[in-house]
Write a protein that holds these residues in place. Structure first.
Motif, PDB file in Angstrom:
ATOM      1  N   THR A   1     -16.231  -5.574  -0.377  1.00  0.00           N
ATOM      2  CA  THR A   1     -16.325  -4.389  -1.791  1.00  0.00           C
ATOM      3  C   THR A   1     -14.319  -4.489  -2.026  1.00  0.00           C
ATOM      4  O   THR A   1     -14.120  -4.528  -3.689  1.00  0.00           O
ATOM      5  CB  THR A   1     -16.548  -3.230  -2.379  1.00  0.00           C
ATOM      6  OG1 THR A   1     -16.276  -3.002  -0.635  1.00  0.00           O
ATOM      7  CG2 THR A   1     -18.145  -3.552  -2.033  1.00  0.00           C
ATOM      8  N   GLY A   2     -13.673  -4.594  -1.069  1.00  0.00           N
ATOM      9  CA  GLY A   2     -12.678  -4.694  -1.546  1.00  0.00           C
ATOM     10  C   GLY A   2     -11.357  -4.925   0.210  1.00  0.00           C
ATOM     11  O   GLY A   2     -11.772  -5.493   0.829  1.00  0.00           O
TER      12      GLY A   2
ATOM     13  N   VAL B   1      -1.753  -6.302  -9.875  1.00  0.00           N
ATOM     14  CA  VAL B   1      -3.283  -6.298  -9.234  1.00  0.00           C
ATOM     15  C   VAL B   1      -2.966  -5.027  -8.736  1.00  0.00           C
ATOM     16  O   VAL B   1      -2.578  -4.880  -7.587  1.00  0.00           O
ATOM     17  CB  VAL B   1      -3.892  -7.856  -8.928  1.00  0.00           C
ATOM     18  CG1 VAL B   1      -5.305  -7.113  -8.064  1.00  0.00           C
ATOM     19  CG2 VAL B   1      -3.842  -8.475  -9.271  1.00  0.00           C
ATOM     20  N   THR B   2      -3.611  -3.977  -9.318  1.00  0.00           N
ATOM     21  CA  THR B   2      -3.492  -2.981  -8.196  1.00  0.00           C
ATOM     22  C   THR B   2      -5.212  -1.995  -8.530  1.00  0.00           C
ATOM     23  O   THR B   2      -5.431  -2.279  -9.086  1.00  0.00           O
ATOM     24  CB  THR B   2      -2.397  -1.730  -8.524  1.00  0.00           C
ATOM     25  OG1 THR B   2      -2.813  -1.250  -9.549  1.00  0.00           O
ATOM     26  CG2 THR B   2      -1.281  -2.318  -8.717  1.00  0.00           C
ATOM     27  N   ASP B   3      -5.007  -1.551  -6.516  1.00  0.00           N
ATOM     28  CA  ASP B   3      -6.245  -0.710  -7.038  1.00  0.00           C
ATOM     29  C   ASP B   3      -6.840   0.444  -6.344  1.00  0.00           C
ATOM     30  O   ASP B   3      -5.540   0.732  -5.245  1.00  0.00           O
ATOM     31  CB  ASP B   3      -7.240  -1.927  -5.546  1.00  0.00           C
ATOM     32  CG  ASP B   3      -8.215  -2.954  -6.586  1.00  0.00           C
ATOM     33  OD1 ASP B   3      -7.599  -4.333  -6.301  1.00  0.00           O
ATOM     34  OD2 ASP B   3      -8.991  -2.644  -7.797  1.00  0.00           O
ATOM     35  N   LYS B   4      -7.430   1.338  -6.387  1.00  0.00           N
ATOM     36  CA  LYS B   4      -7.534   3.275  -5.573  1.00  0.00           C
ATOM     37  C   LYS B   4      -7.520   2.347  -4.320  1.00  0.00           C
ATOM     38  O   LYS B   4      -8.941   1.816  -3.638  1.00  0.00           O
ATOM     39  CB  LYS B   4      -8.860   3.767  -6.992  1.00  0.00           C
ATOM     40  CG  LYS B   4      -8.665   4.159  -8.508  1.00  0.00           C
ATOM     41  CD  LYS B   4      -9.274   4.273  -8.514  1.00  0.00           C
ATOM     42  CE  LYS B   4      -9.001   4.925 -10.014  1.00  0.00           C
ATOM     43  NZ  LYS B   4     -10.161   5.991 -10.801  1.00  0.00           N
TER      44      LYS B   4
ATOM     45  N   SER C   1      -2.237  -3.126  -3.934  1.00  0.00           N
ATOM     46  CA  SER C   1      -2.034  -3.784  -4.404  1.00  0.00           C
ATOM     47  C   SER C   1      -1.869  -5.603  -3.772  1.00  0.00           C
ATOM     48  O   SER C   1      -1.720  -5.576  -2.611  1.00  0.00           O
ATOM     49  CB  SER C   1      -0.603  -3.976  -5.356  1.00  0.00           C
ATOM     50  OG  SER C   1      -0.714  -5.353  -6.441  1.00  0.00           O
TER      51      SER C   1
ATOM     52  N   GLN D   1      -9.241  -2.918   1.034  1.00  0.00           N
ATOM     53  CA  GLN D   1      -9.046  -1.489   1.258  1.00  0.00           C
ATOM     54  C   GLN D   1      -8.977  -0.796   3.006  1.00  0.00           C
ATOM     55  O   GLN D   1     -10.113  -1.547   2.891  1.00  0.00           O
ATOM     56  CB  GLN D   1     -10.331  -0.116   0.773  1.00  0.00           C
ATOM     57  CG  GLN D   1      -9.488   1.629   0.833  1.00  0.00           C
ATOM     58  CD  GLN D   1     -10.455   2.883   0.108  1.00  0.00           C
ATOM     59  OE1 GLN D   1     -10.986   1.768  -0.888  1.00  0.00           O
ATOM     60  NE2 GLN D   1     -10.461   3.474  -0.046  1.00  0.00           N
TER      61      GLN D   1
ATOM     62  N   SER E   1       1.182  -0.975   0.307  1.00  0.00           N
ATOM     63  CA  SER E   1       0.061   0.137   0.006  1.00  0.00           C
ATOM     64  C   SER E   1       1.031   1.466   0.295  1.00  0.00           C
ATOM     65  O   SER E   1       2.075   1.440   0.440  1.00  0.00           O
ATOM     66  CB  SER E   1      -0.665   0.235   0.980  1.00  0.00           C
ATOM     67  OG  SER E   1      -1.566  -1.411   1.193  1.00  0.00           O
TER      68      SER E   1
ATOM     69  N   TYR F   1      -3.449   4.555  -2.758  1.00  0.00           N
ATOM     70  CA  TYR F   1      -3.217   2.774  -3.945  1.00  0.00           C
ATOM     71  C   TYR F   1      -2.991   1.319  -3.038  1.00  0.00           C
ATOM     72  O   TYR F   1      -2.343   1.690  -1.892  1.00  0.00           O
ATOM     73  CB  TYR F   1      -2.411   3.228  -4.604  1.00  0.00           C
ATOM     74  CG  TYR F   1      -3.352   3.096  -5.771  1.00  0.00           C
ATOM     75  CD1 TYR F   1      -3.353   4.830  -6.500  1.00  0.00           C
ATOM     76  CD2 TYR F   1      -3.936   2.534  -7.291  1.00  0.00           C
ATOM     77  CE1 TYR F   1      -4.007   5.390  -7.572  1.00  0.00           C
ATOM     78  CE2 TYR F   1      -4.785   2.935  -8.232  1.00  0.00           C
ATOM     79  CZ  TYR F   1      -3.968   4.578  -8.535  1.00  0.00           C
ATOM     80  OH  TYR F   1      -4.606   5.126  -9.438  1.00  0.00           O
TER      81      TYR F   1
END
Lengths: 112, 113
Positions: free
Chosen positions: B97-98, A54-57, A49, B100, A33, A47
């Motif tokens: 959902t994720g 594979v990465t995400d906001k 990963s 995060q 992160s 962000y």
């Protein structure tokens, strides 16, 4: 020694000049992160990963890019830095998303 | 998305007293709640964490409690020492959902000798 290494530690740059902050971990962690830390706002995830490619906001991704081409590296890219991106940045890695995160030393970025 | 609120923002205690920091979260699906300690000029370090299938966890002078119904979790430090002085952050990992993470805004703890 198990560690997360960020570079540079300090950076002063001008508005619009592309920059990259590197992050590397030697623990074979899957989850990585980027966070920014601002006074009174705590740590906010930029962000993350889950694994290679594979990465995400996160919560505040605008103005940033990342890539995860190798498991150990997770660079943060600012294509056109602006003064509101002046902040303290931390990279972190963990074996999985729900295990202990190990943070890098931090990068203090100033954009003028 | 998730919203994590942390209170108080500052806390002063006498050495030997207990300190309690509280966090609330909004997403009932959140399932992992770590606490980090950040000393001045240093990186955050994990001090304790708890998962949603556990109500309480203790490690020497530090304990964390989780109330899933009320959606709040607390950090308890007993027999405080000057070296406990630092900023403490709670966090929650988003569930459905994720993956995060959302952090609280931090509590600056000062232990007065």
């Amino acid at each position: 020694e198990a560690q997360v290494t960020q570079n540079p530690r300090y950076l002063i740059t001008v508005t619009g000049k592309k920059l990259t902050v590197t992050c590397s971990q030697n623990m074979n962690h899957e989850y990585m992160s980027w966070y920014r830390q601002d006074p009174g706002l705590g740590l906010r995830q930029i962000y993350y990963s889950m694994n290679v490619e594979v990465t995400d906001k996160g919560d505040v991704p605008e103005g940033y890019k990342v890539s995860r081409k190798e498991k150990r590296n997770f660079p943060l890219i600012l294509e056109s830095p602006s003064p509101n991106q002046t902040s303290l940045y931390f990279c972190a890695s963990s074996l999985l998303a729900n295990t202990e995160a190990f943070f890098g030393q931090g990068t203090r970025l100033t954009v003028v | 998305g998730e919203n994590v609120e942390q209170h108080p923002s500052t806390l002063s205690v006498q050495e030997g007293d207990s300190a309690v920091i509280k966090c609330t979260y909004s997403d009932s699906a959140s399932n992992y709640f770590p606490w980090y300690k950040q000393e001045l000029g240093k990186r955050p370090q994990l001090i304790i964490d708890i998962r949603s299938n556990v109500g309480e966890k203790k490690d020497q002078r530090i304990a964390v409690t989780l109330n899933k119904t009320a959606k709040h979790f607390s950090l308890h430090i007993t027999e405080t020492q000057p070296e406990d002085s630092a900023v403490y952050f709670c966090a929650a990992r988003e569930g459905n959902t994720g993956n995060q993470f959302y952090f609280g805004t931090g509590t600056s703890l000062t232990v007065i000798p």
